[in-house]
Design a protein around this motif. Sequence first.
Motif, PDB file in Angstrom:
ATOM      1  N   ILE A 163     -40.176  -2.142 -17.791  1.00  0.00           N
ATOM      2  CA  ILE A 163     -40.141  -0.189 -17.747  1.00  0.00           C
ATOM      3  C   ILE A 163     -40.198   1.107 -16.686  1.00  0.00           C
ATOM      4  CG2 ILE A 163     -40.628   2.141 -19.154  1.00  0.00           C
ATOM      5  CD1 ILE A 163     -42.161   0.254 -21.162  1.00  0.00           C
ATOM      6  N   THR A 164     -40.437   0.084 -15.878  1.00  0.00           N
ATOM      7  CA  THR A 164     -41.063   0.695 -14.793  1.00  0.00           C
ATOM      8  C   THR A 164     -39.759   0.657 -13.239  1.00  0.00           C
ATOM      9  OG1 THR A 164     -43.397   0.366 -14.521  1.00  0.00           O
ATOM     10  CG2 THR A 164     -42.507   0.637 -12.601  1.00  0.00           C
ATOM     11  N   LEU A 165     -38.986  -0.862 -13.650  1.00  0.00           N
ATOM     12  CA  LEU A 165     -38.203  -0.884 -12.578  1.00  0.00           C
ATOM     13  C   LEU A 165     -36.731   0.101 -14.041  1.00  0.00           C
ATOM     14  CD1 LEU A 165     -38.047  -4.540 -12.360  1.00  0.00           C
ATOM     15  CD2 LEU A 165     -37.686  -2.989 -10.429  1.00  0.00           C
ATOM     16  N   ILE A 166     -36.957  -0.179 -14.933  1.00  0.00           N
ATOM     17  CA  ILE A 166     -35.259   0.676 -15.474  1.00  0.00           C
ATOM     18  C   ILE A 166     -35.506   1.938 -15.315  1.00  0.00           C
ATOM     19  CG2 ILE A 166     -34.788   1.612 -17.629  1.00  0.00           C
ATOM     20  CD1 ILE A 166     -35.298  -1.369 -18.689  1.00  0.00           C
ATOM     21  N   LYS A 167     -37.146   2.876 -15.514  1.00  0.00           N
ATOM     22  CA  LYS A 167     -37.842   4.320 -14.687  1.00  0.00           C
ATOM     23  C   LYS A 167     -36.461   4.474 -13.081  1.00  0.00           C
ATOM     24  CE  LYS A 167     -40.597   5.227 -18.431  1.00  0.00           C
ATOM     25  NZ  LYS A 167     -41.612   6.059 -17.950  1.00  0.00           N
ATOM     26  N   GLU A 168     -37.084   3.745 -12.697  1.00  0.00           N
ATOM     27  CA  GLU A 168     -36.692   3.566 -10.911  1.00  0.00           C
ATOM     28  C   GLU A 168     -34.984   4.063 -10.825  1.00  0.00           C
ATOM     29  OE1 GLU A 168     -36.911   0.807  -7.079  1.00  0.00           O
ATOM     30  OE2 GLU A 168     -38.676   0.551  -8.540  1.00  0.00           O
ATOM     31  N   PHE A 169     -34.990   2.992 -11.315  1.00  0.00           N
ATOM     32  CA  PHE A 169     -33.216   3.112 -11.143  1.00  0.00           C
ATOM     33  C   PHE A 169     -32.472   4.297 -12.041  1.00  0.00           C
ATOM     34  CE2 PHE A 169     -33.788  -1.983 -10.504  1.00  0.00           C
ATOM     35  CZ  PHE A 169     -33.280  -1.900  -8.974  1.00  0.00           C
ATOM     36  N   ASP A 170     -33.228   4.501 -13.010  1.00  0.00           N
ATOM     37  CA  ASP A 170     -32.398   5.735 -13.928  1.00  0.00           C
ATOM     38  C   ASP A 170     -32.346   6.508 -13.025  1.00  0.00           C
ATOM     39  OD1 ASP A 170     -32.179   6.853 -16.505  1.00  0.00           O
ATOM     40  OD2 ASP A 170     -33.748   7.514 -16.664  1.00  0.00           O
ATOM     41  N   ALA A 171     -33.926   6.885 -12.151  1.00  0.00           N
ATOM     42  CA  ALA A 171     -34.594   8.399 -11.634  1.00  0.00           C
ATOM     43  C   ALA A 171     -33.143   8.029 -10.354  1.00  0.00           C
ATOM     44  CB  ALA A 171     -35.905   8.469 -11.201  1.00  0.00           C
ATOM     45  N   MET A 172     -32.545   7.342 -10.460  1.00  0.00           N
ATOM     46  CA  MET A 172     -31.236   6.949  -9.348  1.00  0.00           C
ATOM     47  C   MET A 172     -29.880   7.191  -9.661  1.00  0.00           C
ATOM     48  SD  MET A 172     -33.444   3.508  -7.281  1.00  0.00           S
ATOM     49  CE  MET A 172     -31.812   3.636  -5.743  1.00  0.00           C
ATOM     50  N   GLY A 173     -29.534   7.472 -10.347  1.00  0.00           N
ATOM     51  CA  GLY A 173     -28.638   8.224 -11.382  1.00  0.00           C
ATOM     52  C   GLY A 173     -28.110   6.115 -11.657  1.00  0.00           C
ATOM     53  N   VAL A 174     -28.824   5.011 -11.510  1.00  0.00           N
ATOM     54  CA  VAL A 174     -28.153   3.688 -12.017  1.00  0.00           C
ATOM     55  C   VAL A 174     -28.225   2.796 -12.844  1.00  0.00           C
ATOM     56  CG1 VAL A 174     -28.783   1.452 -10.310  1.00  0.00           C
ATOM     57  CG2 VAL A 174     -29.068   3.339  -9.351  1.00  0.00           C
ATOM     58  N   SER A 175     -27.416   3.043 -13.443  1.00  0.00           N
ATOM     59  CA  SER A 175     -27.026   1.804 -14.887  1.00  0.00           C
ATOM     60  C   SER A 175     -27.728   0.525 -14.567  1.00  0.00           C
ATOM     61  CB  SER A 175     -26.269   2.298 -15.332  1.00  0.00           C
ATOM     62  OG  SER A 175     -26.449   3.915 -15.997  1.00  0.00           O
ATOM     63  N   ILE A 176     -28.196  -0.192 -15.595  1.00  0.00           N
ATOM     64  CA  ILE A 176     -28.294  -2.023 -15.792  1.00  0.00           C
ATOM     65  C   ILE A 176     -27.863  -2.597 -16.657  1.00  0.00           C
ATOM     66  CG2 ILE A 176     -30.094  -3.578 -15.768  1.00  0.00           C
ATOM     67  CD1 ILE A 176     -32.345  -1.600 -14.642  1.00  0.00           C
ATOM     68  N   ARG A 177     -26.723  -3.372 -16.681  1.00  0.00           N
ATOM     69  CA  ARG A 177     -25.941  -4.083 -17.754  1.00  0.00           C
ATOM     70  C   ARG A 177     -26.925  -5.368 -18.211  1.00  0.00           C
ATOM     71  NH1 ARG A 177     -20.539  -1.880 -17.144  1.00  0.00           N
ATOM     72  NH2 ARG A 177     -20.223   0.042 -16.725  1.00  0.00           N
ATOM     73  N   PHE A 178     -27.368  -5.761 -19.432  1.00  0.00           N
ATOM     74  CA  PHE A 178     -28.139  -7.078 -19.517  1.00  0.00           C
ATOM     75  C   PHE A 178     -26.406  -8.304 -19.541  1.00  0.00           C
ATOM     76  CE2 PHE A 178     -31.492  -4.520 -18.863  1.00  0.00           C
ATOM     77  CZ  PHE A 178     -32.311  -5.234 -18.250  1.00  0.00           C
ATOM     78  N   LEU A 179     -25.535  -8.930 -19.321  1.00  0.00           N
ATOM     79  CA  LEU A 179     -24.425  -9.066 -19.825  1.00  0.00           C
ATOM     80  C   LEU A 179     -24.783 -10.311 -21.204  1.00  0.00           C
ATOM     81  CD1 LEU A 179     -23.132 -10.410 -16.697  1.00  0.00           C
ATOM     82  CD2 LEU A 179     -22.285  -8.109 -18.112  1.00  0.00           C
ATOM     83  N   ASP A 180     -25.562 -10.671 -20.939  1.00  0.00           N
ATOM     84  CA  ASP A 180     -25.697 -11.663 -22.129  1.00  0.00           C
ATOM     85  C   ASP A 180     -26.450 -10.883 -23.271  1.00  0.00           C
ATOM     86  OD1 ASP A 180     -25.210 -14.347 -20.296  1.00  0.00           O
ATOM     87  OD2 ASP A 180     -26.537 -14.755 -20.805  1.00  0.00           O
ATOM     88  N   ASP A 181     -27.066 -10.717 -23.527  1.00  0.00           N
ATOM     89  CA  ASP A 181     -27.777  -9.344 -24.485  1.00  0.00           C
ATOM     90  C   ASP A 181     -26.867  -8.440 -24.607  1.00  0.00           C
ATOM     91  OD1 ASP A 181     -30.295 -10.725 -23.935  1.00  0.00           O
ATOM     92  OD2 ASP A 181     -31.285  -9.864 -22.101  1.00  0.00           O
ATOM     93  N   GLY A 182     -25.856  -7.872 -24.275  1.00  0.00           N
ATOM     94  CA  GLY A 182     -24.876  -7.272 -25.001  1.00  0.00           C
ATOM     95  C   GLY A 182     -25.465  -5.966 -24.756  1.00  0.00           C
ATOM     96  N   ILE A 183     -26.176  -4.936 -23.034  1.00  0.00           N
ATOM     97  CA  ILE A 183     -27.392  -4.278 -23.801  1.00  0.00           C
ATOM     98  C   ILE A 183     -26.687  -3.423 -22.328  1.00  0.00           C
ATOM     99  CG2 ILE A 183     -28.562  -4.656 -25.491  1.00  0.00           C
ATOM    100  CD1 ILE A 183     -30.955  -5.262 -23.596  1.00  0.00           C
ATOM    101  N   SER A 184     -26.958  -2.108 -22.409  1.00  0.00           N
ATOM    102  CA  SER A 184     -27.395  -1.279 -21.634  1.00  0.00           C
ATOM    103  C   SER A 184     -28.063  -0.229 -21.138  1.00  0.00           C
ATOM    104  CB  SER A 184     -25.795  -0.935 -20.349  1.00  0.00           C
ATOM    105  OG  SER A 184     -25.738   0.045 -19.815  1.00  0.00           O
TER     106      SER A 184
END
Length: 181
Positions: free
Chosen positions: A77-98
Amino acid sequence: MRLFGYARVSTSQQSLDVQLKTLKEAGVRKDRIFSDKATGSNLNRSGLELLRLKVEEGDVILIKKLDRLGRNTEDMITLIKEFDAMGVSIRFLDDGISTEGTMGKMVVTILSAVADAERQRILERTNEGRLEAKAKGVRFGRKPSVDRKAVRSLHAQGVGATEIANRLKIGRSTVYKVLTD
């Protein structure tokens, strides 16, 4: 939008090859792939630190699997919030989620919690097994390398701790520990 990739394995003996191949096949340039050979329980990883410095608003980070980013819910959650605050998205390829969109963030958070709960169950089962083995007399750790009888015998003969340590090629503190046990 630029694509970046992140790959991680837990130990230096493991291979990053499968993850790196997947990221390249997904369109990530080789010079934009960051990797670590370190435990996911620590957020201070050199590859992750470099990735944090390189990404900018609008960029997307591709990661093969959810657990490659972090090992517990709080860190994820910390990393996701950090990247989100920067306007950066994350995609997890095998899990099919973003993390793109509100639903994506919610799904990632839930999956992180589930993965964290599974790790806790594994630890509990491992500890239960260890306790059961101990109850059956199984000993863990390395075998004692100090001849305790020799230490006590030499001491009983009046030999000093320094001389005992020298003769048995052990540390003086080890001699004292054997004598006080």
